[in-house]
Design an enzyme around this catalytic site. Structure first.
Site, PDB file in Angstrom:
ATOM      1  N   ASP A 122       0.801  -1.231   0.000  1.00 34.25           N
ATOM      2  CA  ASP A 122       0.000   0.000   0.000  1.00 34.25           C
ATOM      3  C   ASP A 122       0.832   1.279   0.000  1.00 34.25           C
ATOM      4  O   ASP A 122       0.323   2.355   0.308  1.00 34.25           O
ATOM      5  CB  ASP A 122      -0.920   0.010   1.218  1.00 34.25           C
ATOM      6  CG  ASP A 122      -2.064  -0.981   1.082  1.00 34.25           C
ATOM      7  OD1 ASP A 122      -2.657  -1.036  -0.006  1.00 34.25           O
ATOM      8  OD2 ASP A 122      -2.341  -1.695   2.056  1.00 34.25           O
ATOM      9  N   ASP A 182      -7.204  -4.116  -5.717  1.00 29.70           N
ATOM     10  CA  ASP A 182      -6.806  -2.811  -5.178  1.00 29.70           C
ATOM     11  C   ASP A 182      -5.371  -2.446  -5.560  1.00 29.70           C
ATOM     12  O   ASP A 182      -5.013  -1.265  -5.666  1.00 29.70           O
ATOM     13  CB  ASP A 182      -6.894  -2.791  -3.650  1.00 29.70           C
ATOM     14  CG  ASP A 182      -8.079  -3.528  -3.067  1.00 29.70           C
ATOM     15  OD1 ASP A 182      -8.490  -4.558  -3.628  1.00 29.70           O
ATOM     16  OD2 ASP A 182      -8.591  -3.089  -2.026  1.00 29.70           O
TER      17      ASP A 182
END
Length: 407
Positions: A122, A182
């Site tokens: 991330d 994602d």
């Protein structure tokens, strides 16, 4: 002395002026307040609420959501920690006000501690949305150095045998090498790294990830699985699962939005038409889906069993709107379908999903769904919904419209 006609004319003028004032007043009350002005006032309120929490918990940095009407904040290592700084940078870009620049720096610079974290995929969300926006707007060379270090940490999670960047390290009993849709959102960070360093390694890894994801993540109807689990020995697919969606075979709404955004961006960065085609296919799946609500703010999953009573996900709508605005610039034909749809979604978010001023601890949008199967962050504000809402608004304002509609 005024004659009767003059008096009537004057009276009519006053009457029509009054009507205009009443109409303007009603319009002001019914139409949304200027979005940037609203965002500025609301984010000012958020800063005060954040300061209260930090007095008691100084290790927490950024607001993430509300949990039982309490402001839920996270430390720099959380995957959402870069979005609030990004929101402040969006405000600086929109207004040019140095106040927002200083506040953005205040919430950006503590995130530097994440740059060496090789245990997460991330880093694009955390670093690119904070330091990246800051570097874009200020040219701060220290920000660039932080980003390059973080990009190197991110590519350490790439496996040549599989061709993609590993997403999670948890649930090893369930998955061998999990990759979530994602993760497409972190590729922009790597494309950027090649531009500023001249090292094609970052580009090649990002492009490989997009190619392999295109091959394995999508169904025949162009919807996406959430989690693809790979075999690290063969590079083949072991499982096709969900984690945050309703079921393995269902279409988790935010996942579809991540995919749309990711392939629009990947086309921009590579020029590969297959990525543009995929983006259009995903857009068609979303916009033409029979379970897409009339206001185009999706239910949290397109296959949720309790539609039409299922929770919505305003974050999915904001991500979708931002992606559609960019997609429209790559598709010619004069209909402007993507642009017009995106603007309608933004209008609907502003009209029906926006917080009241001075409420909800300063979040902008309500009614997002983070992780319904995990039973948390359901029908709440989410900081990343605000981020992509502000991005979409900024993209909208950068468009030169040919229609008579003014924004």
């Amino acid at each position: 002395m005024l004659n009767q006609n003059s008096i009537l004319s004057k009276s009519n003028g006053i009457f029509f002026l009054s009507l205009l004032l009443v109409f303007a007043s009603c319009r002001e009350q019914s139409a949304p307040k200027n979005t940037i002005e609203f965002a500025g006032e609301q984010l000012n309120f958020a800063l005060k609420e954040v300061a209260k929490v930090k007095e008691q918990y100084p290790d927490l940095l950024s607001p993430r959501s509300l949990r039982e009407d309490t402001l839920f904040m996270v430390p720099p290592k959380d995957w959402t920690s870069g979005f609030f700084a990004g929101n402040l940078w969006w405000m600086f870009e929109a207004t040019g006000d140095e106040f927002w620049k200083e506040k953005a720096k205040e919430f950006t610079e503590p995130l530097e501690s994440v740059k060496d974290n090789k245990g997460t995929h991330d880093l694009g969300f955390v670093i690119y949305n904070s330091f990246g926006k800051g570097y874009q707007l200020t040219g701060n060379e220290q920000y660039k150095e932080v980003m390059i270090t973080a990009a190197n940490s991110l590519i350490s999670r790439f496996d040549d045998r599989v061709g993609v960047i590993r997403s999670w390290d948890h649930n090893r009993d369930k998955w061998d090498y999990p990759v979530i849709i994602d993760n497409m959102m972190n590729l922009e960070f790597l494309f950027w790294a090649t531009k500023v360093t001249g090292d094609s390694t970052y580009y090649k890894i990002a492009d490989s990830h997009a190619e392999v994801t295109l091959a394995n993540h999508f169904r025949e109807d162009n919807s996406s699985f959430h989690v693809i689990d790979y075999d690290t020995l063969t590079g083949g697919v072991r499982n096709k699962h969900t984690h945050q969606g309703h079921a393995h075979e269902s279409a988790w709404s935010r996942g579809q939005a991540w995919g749309l955004y990711g392939y629009v961006m990947s086309y921009r960065e590579t020029g590969k038409k297959k990525y543009l085609d995929m983006a259009e296919k995903i857009a068609a799946f979303m916009l033409d889906h029979p379970n897409m609500p009339e206001d185009m703010v999706p239910y949290w999953d397109y296959n949720a069993p309790d539609i039409p009573n299922a929770p919505r996900d305003a974050s999915a709508a904001a991500i979708m709107a931002s992606a559609l605005i960019e997609l429209d610039t790559y598709v010619r034909g004069g209909k402007r379908k993507y642009r017009d749809t995106a603007l309608e979604v933004l209008d609907n978010l502003t009209a029906s999903y926006r917080s009241e001023l001075g409420a909800n601890k300063g979040f902008l949008l309500l009614h997002s769904t983070g992780h319904l199967p995990g039973k948390h962050e359901v029908d709440v504000p989410l900081v990343y919904a605000d981020y992509y809402y502000l991005e979409a608004l900024q993209r909208k304002n950068n468009i030169r419209f040919t229609s008579e509609r003014k924004y």
